[in-house]
Design a protein around this motif. Structure first.
Motif, PDB file in Angstrom:
ATOM      1  N   LYS A 103      40.255  51.031  40.673  1.00 56.32           N
ATOM      2  CA  LYS A 103      38.967  51.382  41.333  1.00 56.32           C
ATOM      3  C   LYS A 103      38.070  50.299  41.242  1.00 56.32           C
ATOM      4  CE  LYS A 103      35.867  54.855  41.988  1.00 56.32           C
ATOM      5  NZ  LYS A 103      35.410  56.453  41.830  1.00 56.32           N
ATOM      6  N   SER A 104      37.892  49.668  42.252  1.00 57.13           N
ATOM      7  CA  SER A 104      37.347  48.145  42.465  1.00 57.13           C
ATOM      8  C   SER A 104      35.846  48.336  42.691  1.00 57.13           C
ATOM      9  CB  SER A 104      37.941  46.850  43.366  1.00 57.13           C
ATOM     10  OG  SER A 104      38.100  47.388  44.498  1.00 57.13           O
ATOM     11  N   SER A 105      35.471  49.667  43.243  1.00 57.54           N
ATOM     12  CA  SER A 105      34.030  49.770  43.444  1.00 57.54           C
ATOM     13  C   SER A 105      34.196  51.282  44.062  1.00 57.54           C
ATOM     14  CB  SER A 105      33.571  49.020  45.063  1.00 57.54           C
ATOM     15  OG  SER A 105      34.323  49.530  46.046  1.00 57.54           O
ATOM     16  N   SER A 224      39.852  27.482  44.293  1.00 58.28           N
ATOM     17  CA  SER A 224      39.794  28.720  44.428  1.00 58.28           C
ATOM     18  C   SER A 224      39.717  28.959  45.898  1.00 58.28           C
ATOM     19  CB  SER A 224      38.759  29.729  43.883  1.00 58.28           C
ATOM     20  OG  SER A 224      39.036  31.084  44.122  1.00 58.28           O
ATOM     21  N   LEU A 225      38.813  28.392  46.581  1.00 62.19           N
ATOM     22  CA  LEU A 225      38.920  28.476  48.299  1.00 62.19           C
ATOM     23  C   LEU A 225      40.209  28.101  48.685  1.00 62.19           C
ATOM     24  CD1 LEU A 225      35.328  27.264  49.330  1.00 62.19           C
ATOM     25  CD2 LEU A 225      36.389  29.573  49.785  1.00 62.19           C
ATOM     26  N   TRP A 226      40.789  26.884  48.256  1.00 63.31           N
ATOM     27  CA  TRP A 226      42.041  26.308  48.939  1.00 63.31           C
ATOM     28  C   TRP A 226      43.073  27.473  48.717  1.00 63.31           C
ATOM     29  CZ3 TRP A 226      46.860  25.254  47.073  1.00 63.31           C
ATOM     30  CH2 TRP A 226      47.635  24.414  47.824  1.00 63.31           C
ATOM     31  N   LYS A 227      43.305  28.088  47.496  1.00 66.86           N
ATOM     32  CA  LYS A 227      44.296  28.911  47.131  1.00 66.86           C
ATOM     33  C   LYS A 227      44.203  30.218  48.274  1.00 66.86           C
ATOM     34  CE  LYS A 227      45.151  27.842  42.300  1.00 66.86           C
ATOM     35  NZ  LYS A 227      45.015  28.320  40.982  1.00 66.86           N
ATOM     36  N   LYS A 228      42.623  30.719  48.296  1.00 69.18           N
ATOM     37  CA  LYS A 228      42.690  31.922  49.078  1.00 69.18           C
ATOM     38  C   LYS A 228      43.070  31.457  50.524  1.00 69.18           C
ATOM     39  CE  LYS A 228      39.032  33.761  46.342  1.00 69.18           C
ATOM     40  NZ  LYS A 228      37.558  34.407  46.373  1.00 69.18           N
ATOM     41  N   ALA A 229      42.682  30.472  51.115  1.00 69.79           N
ATOM     42  CA  ALA A 229      43.204  29.964  52.487  1.00 69.79           C
ATOM     43  C   ALA A 229      44.414  29.828  52.447  1.00 69.79           C
ATOM     44  CB  ALA A 229      42.256  28.407  52.804  1.00 69.79           C
ATOM     45  N   ASN A 230      45.300  29.579  51.695  1.00 67.27           N
ATOM     46  CA  ASN A 230      46.456  29.625  51.759  1.00 67.27           C
ATOM     47  C   ASN A 230      47.369  30.973  51.254  1.00 67.27           C
ATOM     48  OD1 ASN A 230      47.542  26.535  52.442  1.00 67.27           O
ATOM     49  ND2 ASN A 230      45.850  26.324  51.456  1.00 67.27           N
ATOM     50  N   GLY A 231      46.664  31.815  51.170  1.00 65.87           N
ATOM     51  CA  GLY A 231      46.971  33.123  50.813  1.00 65.87           C
ATOM     52  C   GLY A 231      47.676  33.404  49.372  1.00 65.87           C
ATOM     53  N   ILE A 232      47.012  32.640  48.640  1.00 64.07           N
ATOM     54  CA  ILE A 232      47.643  32.703  47.436  1.00 64.07           C
ATOM     55  C   ILE A 232      46.672  33.344  46.592  1.00 64.07           C
ATOM     56  CG2 ILE A 232      48.170  31.407  45.103  1.00 64.07           C
ATOM     57  CD1 ILE A 232      48.669  28.969  47.119  1.00 64.07           C
ATOM     58  N   ASP A 233      47.146  34.487  45.704  1.00 68.47           N
ATOM     59  CA  ASP A 233      46.496  35.353  44.714  1.00 68.47           C
ATOM     60  C   ASP A 233      47.369  35.987  43.719  1.00 68.47           C
ATOM     61  OD1 ASP A 233      44.370  36.836  43.629  1.00 68.47           O
ATOM     62  OD2 ASP A 233      44.262  38.192  45.128  1.00 68.47           O
ATOM     63  N   GLU A 234      47.191  35.393  42.571  1.00 70.78           N
ATOM     64  CA  GLU A 234      48.084  36.058  41.367  1.00 70.78           C
ATOM     65  C   GLU A 234      47.150  37.133  40.540  1.00 70.78           C
ATOM     66  OE1 GLU A 234      49.308  32.638  39.454  1.00 70.78           O
ATOM     67  OE2 GLU A 234      50.819  32.050  40.960  1.00 70.78           O
ATOM     68  N   SER A 235      45.952  37.297  40.924  1.00 66.45           N
ATOM     69  CA  SER A 235      45.212  38.481  40.123  1.00 66.45           C
ATOM     70  C   SER A 235      45.955  39.580  40.165  1.00 66.45           C
ATOM     71  CB  SER A 235      43.935  38.415  40.733  1.00 66.45           C
ATOM     72  OG  SER A 235      43.883  38.874  42.083  1.00 66.45           O
ATOM     73  N   PRO A 236      46.112  40.410  38.999  1.00 71.56           N
ATOM     74  CA  PRO A 236      46.878  41.460  38.710  1.00 71.56           C
ATOM     75  C   PRO A 236      46.091  42.850  39.183  1.00 71.56           C
ATOM     76  CG  PRO A 236      45.933  40.780  36.766  1.00 71.56           C
ATOM     77  CD  PRO A 236      45.767  39.812  37.686  1.00 71.56           C
ATOM     78  N   VAL A 237      46.564  43.745  39.566  1.00 64.39           N
ATOM     79  CA  VAL A 237      45.812  45.121  39.799  1.00 64.39           C
ATOM     80  C   VAL A 237      45.530  45.619  38.204  1.00 64.39           C
ATOM     81  CG1 VAL A 237      45.918  47.395  40.283  1.00 64.39           C
ATOM     82  CG2 VAL A 237      46.893  45.659  41.874  1.00 64.39           C
ATOM     83  N   VAL A 238      44.106  45.809  37.939  1.00 68.27           N
ATOM     84  CA  VAL A 238      43.825  46.232  36.377  1.00 68.27           C
ATOM     85  C   VAL A 238      43.590  47.538  36.395  1.00 68.27           C
ATOM     86  CG1 VAL A 238      41.950  45.865  34.914  1.00 68.27           C
ATOM     87  CG2 VAL A 238      42.173  43.971  36.559  1.00 68.27           C
ATOM     88  N   PRO A 239      44.502  48.313  35.801  1.00 69.93           N
ATOM     89  CA  PRO A 239      44.596  49.783  35.383  1.00 69.93           C
ATOM     90  C   PRO A 239      43.007  50.080  35.108  1.00 69.93           C
ATOM     91  CG  PRO A 239      46.339  48.921  34.224  1.00 69.93           C
ATOM     92  CD  PRO A 239      45.571  47.566  34.676  1.00 69.93           C
ATOM     93  N   TYR A 240      42.959  51.189  35.855  1.00 68.63           N
ATOM     94  CA  TYR A 240      41.452  51.809  35.979  1.00 68.63           C
ATOM     95  C   TYR A 240      40.978  52.256  34.603  1.00 68.63           C
ATOM     96  CZ  TYR A 240      37.501  54.745  37.073  1.00 68.63           C
ATOM     97  OH  TYR A 240      36.168  55.191  37.552  1.00 68.63           O
ATOM     98  N   LEU A 342      33.611  53.360  34.791  1.00 71.91           N
ATOM     99  CA  LEU A 342      32.858  52.163  35.258  1.00 71.91           C
ATOM    100  C   LEU A 342      33.661  51.677  36.469  1.00 71.91           C
ATOM    101  CD1 LEU A 342      32.316  49.948  32.259  1.00 71.91           C
ATOM    102  CD2 LEU A 342      30.955  51.776  32.935  1.00 71.91           C
ATOM    103  N   VAL A 343      32.674  51.335  37.525  1.00 75.16           N
ATOM    104  CA  VAL A 343      33.233  50.659  38.843  1.00 75.16           C
ATOM    105  C   VAL A 343      32.391  49.659  39.127  1.00 75.16           C
ATOM    106  CG1 VAL A 343      34.141  52.933  39.749  1.00 75.16           C
ATOM    107  CG2 VAL A 343      31.813  52.025  40.383  1.00 75.16           C
ATOM    108  N   GLN A 344      32.908  48.755  39.992  1.00 78.64           N
ATOM    109  CA  GLN A 344      32.334  47.302  40.537  1.00 78.64           C
ATOM    110  C   GLN A 344      31.341  47.900  41.525  1.00 78.64           C
ATOM    111  OE1 GLN A 344      33.697  45.272  37.939  1.00 78.64           O
ATOM    112  NE2 GLN A 344      33.180  43.915  39.424  1.00 78.64           N
ATOM    113  N   GLY A 345      30.300  46.958  41.542  1.00 77.62           N
ATOM    114  CA  GLY A 345      29.408  46.960  42.742  1.00 77.62           C
ATOM    115  C   GLY A 345      27.966  47.261  42.447  1.00 77.62           C
ATOM    116  N   ASN A 346      27.348  46.680  41.615  1.00 76.74           N
ATOM    117  CA  ASN A 346      25.933  47.083  41.335  1.00 76.74           C
ATOM    118  C   ASN A 346      24.954  46.904  42.324  1.00 76.74           C
ATOM    119  OD1 ASN A 346      24.812  44.596  41.033  1.00 76.74           O
ATOM    120  ND2 ASN A 346      25.265  44.237  39.008  1.00 76.74           N
TER     121      ASN A 346
END
Length: 404
Positions: A103-105, A224-240, A342-346
């Motif tokens: 739950k990211s927000s 980080s921008l270069w990776k995003k522009a090239n569709g690269i994202d290795e970040s995991p889904v963090v269990p709630y 807790l959730v993201q998004g203050n």
């Protein structure tokens, strides 16, 4: 073993969440330019409908400015308690069906569906989950399905309103290429302006800029921008459940029944972890207060609350819980405060409670705390005079008595 390249990530986003909840409560609001926020001259827009956005209105805009752009807009103060309730309803549905979710927000979720294609078909399963959410909650929701969190989130944005979009493995770059650079998450106005001044307007162009050049322009953010522009994202889904709580407690050197001291300590502890919440860009949906008496009996009281990270809201709840928990006239050995669910998004949530001045005040307070330490700026009720009461407080936590 599932590799990063084989991942299947779904991103769900409740469309215009606060607006949708308001329209559910009053169907006459559907299709109208609707603004959520305060009505005073100093209030700000917390959320707005798609119809209002056509007039150039956006969240965090002064309400006065928004009403100049669209004088016939309808203003609602918002009901954060109801929004939090609806968010929890959707969370419960996802929790009951998804193998792994984050739950990211308050209105966004990531689901890791890696490996499910072998059994169900990820797109079919995700589409059925979307229908189940809409049927149970009555709210519109969109999703994107891709090989990573970044592309799935962008796909969701492209699928809105109330749609779905799958980006197949190997098509990430071609999907992102024609989009404006602002479509990349975390590319704000300032970053976009810097890039546009250098002739970078689309994701395709950004992906072709040498990574070393982007790093020279923007430091680590450039990589980080270069990776995003090239569709690269290795970040995991963090269990709630891994981001469930933040807490603090204090065992006193001497047991006490000094209510002035105990209330001051509650203020100190609440402000401390509320600041940590804001530092982590998180909100709490549940507050717990713990008391341990001198005979070692421990009592806890907790309550669910509308998501918040604001000191003045959380302090009110903490004091209310302490009053309920302190039901014995014994010396107190320990007290503690915990924020959970807790959730993201203050930032967006704070707009419901705050005028422009209040937002600026919290920003100024947090700036000072970041620079000098959280303990150097507290409410006056937490500044104890230099007398015998100080013996209860650990020396490392005693606040300087405003001599600086």
């Amino acid at each position: 073993m599932i590799t990063l390249q084989q991942r299947t990530i779904a991103h769900f986003d409740l469309d215009c969440f606060f607006v949708s909840v308001e329209c559910q409560q009053d169907s006459r609001l559907k299709g109208q330019p609707l603004l959520i926020g305060g009505s005073s001259d100093r209030a700000v827009v917390a959320a707005c409908s798609y119809e209002a956005r056509r007039y150039g209105i956006h969240s965090a805009m002064p309400m006065k400015t928004a009403l100049r752009l669209c004088p016939h807009a309808i203003v609602r103060s918002g009901d954060l308690e109801n929004y939090s309730k609806k968010s929890r309803e959707v969370t419960d549905i996802i929790a009951g069906k998804a193998p792994l979710y984050e739950k990211s927000s308050i209105d966004e979720f990531y689901l890791d569906l890696s490996g499910m294609d072998k059994f169900f078909g990820s797109l079919k399963w995700t589409a059925e989950l979307r229908k189940a959410i809409m049927k149970a909650s009555g709210l519109p929701i969109s999703f994107g399905l891709a090989t990573n969190k970044l592309v799935s989130k962008v796909a969701t944005d492209e699928a809105k309103p109330n749609g779905q979009l799958e980006v197949l493995s190997g098509e990430e770059k071609s999907f992102l290429a024609p989009l404006a650079i602002e479509k990349i998450p975390m590319v704000g106005r300032e970053t976009a302006s810097q890039l546009r001044r250098r002739g970078v307007e689309t994701v395709k162009t950004l992906s072709e800029v040498p990574i070393s050049l982007l790093e020279a322009w923007m430091g680590k953010n450039g990589i980080s921008l270069w990776k995003k522009a090239n569709g690269i994202d290795e970040s995991p889904v963090v269990p709630y459940y891994e981001q469930q709580s933040i807490s603090t407690e204090n065992t006193f050197p001497a047991d006490t029944i000094d209510m002035v001291f105990l209330h001051a300590e509650l203020v100190r502890m609440t402000e401390k972890i509320a600041f940590e919440l804001r530092q982590q860009n998180k909100l709490t949906g549940c507050v717990t207060v713990k008391i341990r008496y001198s005979d070692f009996e421990t009592v806890t009281r907790q309550m669910s609350i509308p998501y918040s990270c604001a000191d003045h809201i959380l302090l009110e709840k903490v004091k209310e819980l302490f009053k309920k928990a302190y039901d014995r006239r014994l010396l107190v050995r320990l007290i503690g405060v915990r924020f959970s669910h807790l959730v993201q998004g203050n930032y967006q949530i704070s707009l419901f409670d705050d005028s422009q001045e209040m937002i600026a005040l919290y920003q100024a307070i947090d700036h000072i705390k970041n620079r000098f330490g959280w303990q150097y700026l507290m409410k006056g009720t937490n500044v104890l005079p230099p007398d015998s009461k100080d013996r209860h407080r650990p020396a490392t936590d005693i606040m300087p008595y405003l001599k600086r």
